[in-house]
Design a protein around this motif. Structure first.
Motif: not given
Length: 221
Positions: A1-4, A93-98, A102-110, A210-214
């Motif tokens: 996981m890379r934190d920008t 995928t967009v997820v709110s846990d309250g 989180y917005m996940y774009d698998p094509d961008l791995e972001q 959070i996916p590994e490497g994203a």
């Protein structure tokens, strides 16, 4: 996981998350007074604790030309929890846990992460997950009937929103459509099908790992 590095908010997934649209040329009779309309809307939304449905979404420009279409499935549990999965033509995928969104774009791995507060809950995708009272305090609400359907139109009191007009369409007690228009004239419509009201939804549906490497972008409000 890379934190920008931390970035300022960029309206998390605005086109994909647009949970409504304008009237798209619909004409109605005289609307109910705002106070009465707000009470009616609260009566519709208060019993809505959980909501699951498939959706079809279209985004149109100001001239009515289609810019984008998508389909997927969503799960909602009030207060504050949402899972929104776009299946085609792209995956997202967009997820709110309250607490966080989180917005996940698998094509961008972001993965974009944004703390949930009043600004975030006033984005269309998260609007329904909040309190009905908060909703009616933040928007002027108008009510009409059109072809046997009940239409509630919301106009933001504050200018700090992603849209200028939002409409919720109910058949009986069931929310079936959402419409939105933003300040550029872009319009989004979302139609729901295979709807389940207040059914069982597992709590972990609103957890996001959070996916590994994203790449991870953490946005400040």
């Amino acid at each position: 996981m890379r934190d920008t590095q931390t970035k300022r908010p960029s309206s998390i997934g605005a086109p994909q998350l647009a949970f409504a649209a304008s009237a798209l040329g619909l004409t109605f009779g005289a609307p109910a007074w705002a106070e009465d309309a707000a009470e009616r809307l609260t009566e519709r939304l208060d019993p809505l604790e959980r909501y699951q449905a498939n959706f079809e979404q279209q985004i149109l420009d100001g001239s009515g030309e289609r810019l984008q279409s998508a389909r997927g499935e969503m799960w909602l549990s009030r207060p504050g929890m949402l899972r929104w999965e776009v299946e085609a033509p792209y995956s997202q995928t967009v997820v709110s846990d309250g607490d966080d969104v989180y917005m996940y774009d698998p094509d961008l791995e972001q993965v974009t992460v944004q703390e949930m507060d009043d600004r975030v809950t006033h984005t269309p995708a998260l609007l329904l997950s909040g309190s009905a009272n908060d909703l009616t305090e933040s928007y002027e609400v108008f009510y009409e009937q059109e072809g046997g359907e009940d239409v509630f139109t919301l106009v933001p009191i504050s200018a700090d929103t992603l849209f200028e007009e939002l409409s919720m369409v109910f058949e009986g007690e069931t929310l079936t459509e959402l419409w939105m228009m933003d300040s550029t004239g872009q319009r989004t419509s979302i139609t729901f099908s295979n709807i389940t009201l207040n059914g069982d939804i597992a709590r972990d549906m609103f957890d996001f790992e959070i996916p590994e490497g994203a790449d991870v972008i953490r946005e400040e409000l």
